[in-house]
Design a protein around this motif. Sequence first.
Motif, PDB file in Angstrom:
ATOM      1  N   LEU A   1      -4.173  10.532  39.097  1.00 27.22           N
ATOM      2  CA  LEU A   1      -4.561   9.898  37.844  1.00 27.22           C
ATOM      3  C   LEU A   1      -6.048  10.042  37.559  1.00 27.22           C
ATOM      4  O   LEU A   1      -6.458  10.258  36.428  1.00 27.22           O
ATOM      5  CB  LEU A   1      -4.192   8.410  37.868  1.00 27.22           C
ATOM      6  CG  LEU A   1      -2.694   8.120  37.925  1.00 27.22           C
ATOM      7  CD1 LEU A   1      -2.457   6.625  38.078  1.00 27.22           C
ATOM      8  CD2 LEU A   1      -2.003   8.641  36.683  1.00 27.22           C
ATOM      9  N   ARG A   2      -6.860   9.884  38.604  1.00 31.90           N
ATOM     10  CA  ARG A   2      -8.320   9.983  38.419  1.00 31.90           C
ATOM     11  C   ARG A   2      -8.943  10.571  39.681  1.00 31.90           C
ATOM     12  O   ARG A   2      -8.957   9.930  40.720  1.00 31.90           O
ATOM     13  CB  ARG A   2      -8.912   8.624  38.126  1.00 31.90           C
ATOM     14  CG  ARG A   2     -10.373   8.667  37.820  1.00 31.90           C
ATOM     15  CD  ARG A   2     -10.722   7.582  36.832  1.00 31.90           C
ATOM     16  NE  ARG A   2     -12.153   7.567  36.580  1.00 31.90           N
ATOM     17  CZ  ARG A   2     -12.697   8.041  35.477  1.00 31.90           C
ATOM     18  NH1 ARG A   2     -11.932   8.553  34.545  1.00 31.90           N
ATOM     19  NH2 ARG A   2     -13.990   7.981  35.303  1.00 31.90           N
ATOM     20  N   PHE A   3      -9.466  11.776  39.559  1.00 33.03           N
ATOM     21  CA  PHE A   3     -10.041  12.485  40.700  1.00 33.03           C
ATOM     22  C   PHE A   3     -11.370  11.863  41.105  1.00 33.03           C
ATOM     23  O   PHE A   3     -12.223  11.586  40.271  1.00 33.03           O
ATOM     24  CB  PHE A   3     -10.254  13.957  40.361  1.00 33.03           C
ATOM     25  CG  PHE A   3     -11.000  14.705  41.423  1.00 33.03           C
ATOM     26  CD1 PHE A   3     -10.373  15.036  42.601  1.00 33.03           C
ATOM     27  CD2 PHE A   3     -12.325  15.054  41.246  1.00 33.03           C
ATOM     28  CE1 PHE A   3     -11.062  15.715  43.596  1.00 33.03           C
ATOM     29  CE2 PHE A   3     -13.012  15.733  42.218  1.00 33.03           C
ATOM     30  CZ  PHE A   3     -12.376  16.061  43.400  1.00 33.03           C
ATOM     31  N   ARG A   4     -11.498  11.647  42.369  1.00 33.59           N
ATOM     32  CA  ARG A   4     -12.761  11.255  42.987  1.00 33.59           C
ATOM     33  C   ARG A   4     -12.878  12.011  44.296  1.00 33.59           C
ATOM     34  O   ARG A   4     -11.899  12.140  45.038  1.00 33.59           O
ATOM     35  CB  ARG A   4     -12.820   9.753  43.268  1.00 33.59           C
ATOM     36  CG  ARG A   4     -12.802   8.899  42.034  1.00 33.59           C
ATOM     37  CD  ARG A   4     -14.197   8.918  41.402  1.00 33.59           C
ATOM     38  NE  ARG A   4     -14.246   8.061  40.247  1.00 33.59           N
ATOM     39  CZ  ARG A   4     -14.482   8.486  39.016  1.00 33.59           C
ATOM     40  NH1 ARG A   4     -14.685   9.761  38.788  1.00 33.59           N
ATOM     41  NH2 ARG A   4     -14.533   7.656  38.014  1.00 33.59           N
ATOM     42  N   LYS A   5     -14.085  12.479  44.609  1.00 36.07           N
ATOM     43  CA  LYS A   5     -14.265  13.247  45.843  1.00 36.07           C
ATOM     44  C   LYS A   5     -13.955  12.407  47.070  1.00 36.07           C
ATOM     45  O   LYS A   5     -13.425  12.911  48.045  1.00 36.07           O
ATOM     46  CB  LYS A   5     -15.686  13.792  45.928  1.00 36.07           C
ATOM     47  CG  LYS A   5     -15.923  14.975  45.055  1.00 36.07           C
ATOM     48  CD  LYS A   5     -17.301  15.538  45.282  1.00 36.07           C
ATOM     49  CE  LYS A   5     -17.530  16.714  44.356  1.00 36.07           C
ATOM     50  NZ  LYS A   5     -18.845  17.299  44.530  1.00 36.07           N
ATOM     51  N   TRP A   6     -14.281  11.114  47.035  1.00 37.15           N
ATOM     52  CA  TRP A   6     -14.037  10.278  48.206  1.00 37.15           C
ATOM     53  C   TRP A   6     -12.546  10.153  48.489  1.00 37.15           C
ATOM     54  O   TRP A   6     -12.159  10.025  49.649  1.00 37.15           O
ATOM     55  CB  TRP A   6     -14.694   8.907  48.064  1.00 37.15           C
ATOM     56  CG  TRP A   6     -14.098   8.000  47.033  1.00 37.15           C
ATOM     57  CD1 TRP A   6     -14.504   7.845  45.749  1.00 37.15           C
ATOM     58  CD2 TRP A   6     -12.985   7.122  47.208  1.00 37.15           C
ATOM     59  NE1 TRP A   6     -13.707   6.935  45.104  1.00 37.15           N
ATOM     60  CE2 TRP A   6     -12.772   6.471  45.982  1.00 37.15           C
ATOM     61  CE3 TRP A   6     -12.146   6.832  48.275  1.00 37.15           C
ATOM     62  CZ2 TRP A   6     -11.752   5.543  45.798  1.00 37.15           C
ATOM     63  CZ3 TRP A   6     -11.134   5.907  48.084  1.00 37.15           C
ATOM     64  CH2 TRP A   6     -10.953   5.271  46.851  1.00 37.15           C
ATOM     65  N   LYS A   7     -11.714  10.216  47.460  1.00 36.06           N
ATOM     66  CA  LYS A   7     -10.271  10.154  47.677  1.00 36.06           C
ATOM     67  C   LYS A   7      -9.789  11.408  48.397  1.00 36.06           C
ATOM     68  O   LYS A   7      -8.967  11.333  49.314  1.00 36.06           O
ATOM     69  CB  LYS A   7      -9.524   9.994  46.352  1.00 36.06           C
ATOM     70  CG  LYS A   7      -9.733   8.651  45.696  1.00 36.06           C
ATOM     71  CD  LYS A   7      -9.011   8.574  44.370  1.00 36.06           C
ATOM     72  CE  LYS A   7      -9.302   7.273  43.664  1.00 36.06           C
ATOM     73  NZ  LYS A   7      -8.637   7.178  42.361  1.00 36.06           N
ATOM     74  N   ALA A   8     -10.308  12.555  48.000  1.00 38.21           N
ATOM     75  CA  ALA A   8      -9.926  13.809  48.658  1.00 38.21           C
ATOM     76  C   ALA A   8     -10.422  13.826  50.100  1.00 38.21           C
ATOM     77  O   ALA A   8      -9.701  14.244  51.009  1.00 38.21           O
ATOM     78  CB  ALA A   8     -10.475  15.000  47.884  1.00 38.21           C
ATOM     79  N   ARG A   9     -11.642  13.359  50.308  1.00 38.32           N
ATOM     80  CA  ARG A   9     -12.166  13.314  51.676  1.00 38.32           C
ATOM     81  C   ARG A   9     -11.371  12.342  52.541  1.00 38.32           C
ATOM     82  O   ARG A   9     -11.148  12.595  53.733  1.00 38.32           O
ATOM     83  CB  ARG A   9     -13.638  12.935  51.653  1.00 38.32           C
ATOM     84  CG  ARG A   9     -14.500  14.034  51.070  1.00 38.32           C
ATOM     85  CD  ARG A   9     -15.963  13.661  51.075  1.00 38.32           C
ATOM     86  NE  ARG A   9     -16.753  14.702  50.459  1.00 38.32           N
ATOM     87  CZ  ARG A   9     -17.662  14.483  49.523  1.00 38.32           C
ATOM     88  NH1 ARG A   9     -17.908  13.255  49.112  1.00 38.32           N
ATOM     89  NH2 ARG A   9     -18.329  15.489  49.014  1.00 38.32           N
ATOM     90  N   THR A  10     -10.945  11.241  51.958  1.00 45.25           N
ATOM     91  CA  THR A  10     -10.113  10.277  52.689  1.00 45.25           C
ATOM     92  C   THR A  10      -8.759  10.887  53.021  1.00 45.25           C
ATOM     93  O   THR A  10      -8.226  10.667  54.112  1.00 45.25           O
ATOM     94  CB  THR A  10      -9.942   8.985  51.868  1.00 45.25           C
ATOM     95  OG1 THR A  10     -11.239   8.472  51.553  1.00 45.25           O
ATOM     96  CG2 THR A  10      -9.169   7.943  52.634  1.00 45.25           C
ATOM     97  N   GLN A  11      -8.202  11.672  52.107  1.00 45.49           N
ATOM     98  CA  GLN A  11      -6.938  12.346  52.386  1.00 45.49           C
ATOM     99  C   GLN A  11      -7.079  13.339  53.531  1.00 45.49           C
ATOM    100  O   GLN A  11      -6.166  13.483  54.340  1.00 45.49           O
ATOM    101  CB  GLN A  11      -6.424  13.068  51.133  1.00 45.49           C
ATOM    102  CG  GLN A  11      -5.820  12.148  50.114  1.00 45.49           C
ATOM    103  CD  GLN A  11      -5.355  12.907  48.893  1.00 45.49           C
ATOM    104  OE1 GLN A  11      -5.938  13.918  48.498  1.00 45.49           O
ATOM    105  NE2 GLN A  11      -4.296  12.422  48.283  1.00 45.49           N
ATOM    106  N   ILE A  12      -8.211  14.011  53.619  1.00 44.00           N
ATOM    107  CA  ILE A  12      -8.445  14.933  54.737  1.00 44.00           C
ATOM    108  C   ILE A  12      -8.446  14.161  56.046  1.00 44.00           C
ATOM    109  O   ILE A  12      -7.788  14.548  57.016  1.00 44.00           O
ATOM    110  CB  ILE A  12      -9.767  15.710  54.543  1.00 44.00           C
ATOM    111  CG1 ILE A  12      -9.670  16.652  53.344  1.00 44.00           C
ATOM    112  CG2 ILE A  12     -10.134  16.482  55.807  1.00 44.00           C
ATOM    113  CD1 ILE A  12     -10.982  17.268  52.932  1.00 44.00           C
ATOM    114  N   ALA A  13      -9.182  13.062  56.085  1.00 40.92           N
ATOM    115  CA  ALA A  13      -9.257  12.256  57.310  1.00 40.92           C
ATOM    116  C   ALA A  13      -7.893  11.686  57.686  1.00 40.92           C
ATOM    117  O   ALA A  13      -7.492  11.721  58.861  1.00 40.92           O
ATOM    118  CB  ALA A  13     -10.269  11.128  57.121  1.00 40.92           C
ATOM    119  N   ILE A  14      -7.150  11.188  56.714  1.00 42.32           N
ATOM    120  CA  ILE A  14      -5.823  10.625  56.991  1.00 42.32           C
ATOM    121  C   ILE A  14      -4.863  11.724  57.441  1.00 42.32           C
ATOM    122  O   ILE A  14      -4.029  11.497  58.322  1.00 42.32           O
ATOM    123  CB  ILE A  14      -5.289   9.879  55.754  1.00 42.32           C
ATOM    124  CG1 ILE A  14      -6.084   8.597  55.559  1.00 42.32           C
ATOM    125  CG2 ILE A  14      -3.803   9.560  55.895  1.00 42.32           C
ATOM    126  CD1 ILE A  14      -5.789   7.887  54.273  1.00 42.32           C
ATOM    127  N   GLY A  15      -4.980  12.902  56.870  1.00 43.85           N
ATOM    128  CA  GLY A  15      -4.134  14.013  57.285  1.00 43.85           C
ATOM    129  C   GLY A  15      -4.330  14.365  58.750  1.00 43.85           C
ATOM    130  O   GLY A  15      -3.365  14.514  59.504  1.00 43.85           O
TER     131      GLY A  15
END
Length: 142
Positions: A59-73
Amino acid sequence: MLGQETKTYRAVCNLVSAGLGLVLLASPWMLAETSSPAALWSTVFGGALVMRLGSSAALRFRKWKARTQIAIGFWLAGVPWLFHFEGLSQLTRIHNLVGLAVAALAVAELWISRTALSRTGSVPVRGCRGSCIFRNGGEPAC
């Protein structure tokens, strides 16, 4: 502004990630491996977290969300050994595949946004109405 194509690619990456979270969340019951409480809670919470981040970032891109997804992955890929349920081979494989796929999708999403910004020559900054993009000429495009 970033092109509609770039926004679509990022949204697809995030929706696929959310779908992978749903698969992870449902995997103990799909595979009939609910004997280990640690494995059960790990898949439920990990899947719910990946679903939440994926749908939110779509819905709304934020870099911190992508970085958090990397860490959670990467966290999900290593959880079977941390909580000692690597003996449940199918759940271990699901954790590994989903975790690495979520991390790869988030890296691809960050790469897509980075290459799109370098192509347009624009730099996002805070401005007029929340966020604004100033072109190389210095005029706002908001």
